[in-house]
Design a protein around this motif. Structure first.
Motif, PDB file in Angstrom:
ATOM      1  N   ALA A   9       0.810  -1.213   0.000  1.00 24.77           N
ATOM      2  CA  ALA A   9       0.000   0.000   0.000  1.00 24.77           C
ATOM      3  C   ALA A   9       0.845   1.264   0.000  1.00 24.77           C
ATOM      4  O   ALA A   9       0.306   2.353   0.078  1.00 24.77           O
ATOM      5  N   TYR A 164      -4.357   1.262   7.612  1.00 27.44           N
ATOM      6  CA  TYR A 164      -3.508   0.109   7.302  1.00 27.44           C
ATOM      7  C   TYR A 164      -4.179  -1.202   7.707  1.00 27.44           C
ATOM      8  O   TYR A 164      -3.970  -2.242   7.059  1.00 27.44           O
ATOM      9  N   VAL A 167      -6.357  -1.986   4.836  1.00 31.96           N
ATOM     10  CA  VAL A 167      -5.563  -2.503   3.715  1.00 31.96           C
ATOM     11  C   VAL A 167      -5.257  -3.981   3.922  1.00 31.96           C
ATOM     12  O   VAL A 167      -5.424  -4.805   3.016  1.00 31.96           O
ATOM     13  N   GLU A 168      -4.792  -4.325   5.108  1.00 36.51           N
ATOM     14  CA  GLU A 168      -4.453  -5.719   5.378  1.00 36.51           C
ATOM     15  C   GLU A 168      -5.661  -6.636   5.232  1.00 36.51           C
ATOM     16  O   GLU A 168      -5.574  -7.716   4.629  1.00 36.51           O
ATOM     17  N   LEU A 171      -6.438  -6.916   1.448  1.00 37.98           N
ATOM     18  CA  LEU A 171      -5.440  -7.648   0.684  1.00 37.98           C
ATOM     19  C   LEU A 171      -5.431  -9.128   1.013  1.00 37.98           C
ATOM     20  O   LEU A 171      -5.316  -9.977   0.116  1.00 37.98           O
ATOM     21  N   VAL A 186      -8.003   1.961  -1.705  1.00 42.07           N
ATOM     22  CA  VAL A 186      -7.958   2.253  -0.264  1.00 42.07           C
ATOM     23  C   VAL A 186      -7.578   3.696   0.020  1.00 42.07           C
ATOM     24  O   VAL A 186      -7.465   4.095   1.179  1.00 42.07           O
TER      25      VAL A 186
END
Length: 200
Positions: A9, A164, A167-168, A171, A186
């Motif tokens: 990211a 974040y 994002v994790e 993903l 994102v």
């Protein structure tokens, strides 16, 4: 150590951004003046790609500035300029960019453009965010945000921990083979939120 998701990211271009909310005499927003100060690496790579600054002193002459002027205004169809306005829960339509100049400042390219709103709206309660949905480019409001007239702005920084984490989660829910071609959008999670408040 950053997790693979956090590394994926990571943005590639960093832009210090300045915003001026422009109002008419009725206290309605007519547009936003946007300043983009590109990071030094991206500026240097742009000089090299365009054959500019051949003496590598981080300065351009008038002819070079004229050649570079408008380089970031050739937007592809569908690109929204990484600027998003909202009022009463509705997205505010913006017109195409109007270039307002380019300078080189401490070896960094700094451009200014104006985004008119398609139809003026009340400034009070307006929400403004500057972000790239794909997070390829990171926008930081370090050049300031202001509103004209009897209006002030409140800037709420993005919650980076939450961003974040999002994002994790996104993903790890995707097949690894899809990441390169279908990276989740994102960018909004990393955007500071500007709210305009007016009196009178």
């Amino acid at each position: 150590m950053l997790s693979p998701a956090a590394v994926a990211a990571h943005p590639h271009i960093f832009i210090d951004t300045g915003l001026t909310i422009v109002l008419n005499d009725q206290g309605e927003v007519t547009g936003v003046e946007v300043v983009w100060a590109y990071d030094a690496l991206y500026s240097m790579l742009t000089f090299e790609d365009m054959g500019l600054d051949n003496d590598y002193d981080g300065r351009l002459d008038e002819a070079e500035l004229g050649f570079l002027n408008g380089f970031d205004m050739n937007w592809v169809e569908g690109y929204e300029g990484d600027l998003f306005l909202e009022a009463a829960g509705d997205r505010i339509a913006l017109g195409p960019p109007e270039p307002r100049g380019l300078i080189v400042e401490e070896a960094r390219i700094v451009t200014t453009h104006f985004r008119p709103v398609v139809a003026p709206v009340s400034a009070d309660g307006l929400i403004v965010r500057a972000y790239d949905p794909t997070f390829y480019t990171a926008y930081d409001l370090t050049r300031g945000v202001r509103a004209e007239g009897a209006c002030a702005v409140q800037v709420t920084p993005a919650d980076l921990d939450a961003a974040y984490t999002l994002v994790e989660e996104m993903l790890y829910a995707m097949p690894s083979a899809d990441l390169e071609d279908a990276f989740p959008e994102v960018g909004e999670a990393f955007a500071d939120t500007v709210v305009v408040r007016c009196t009178g």
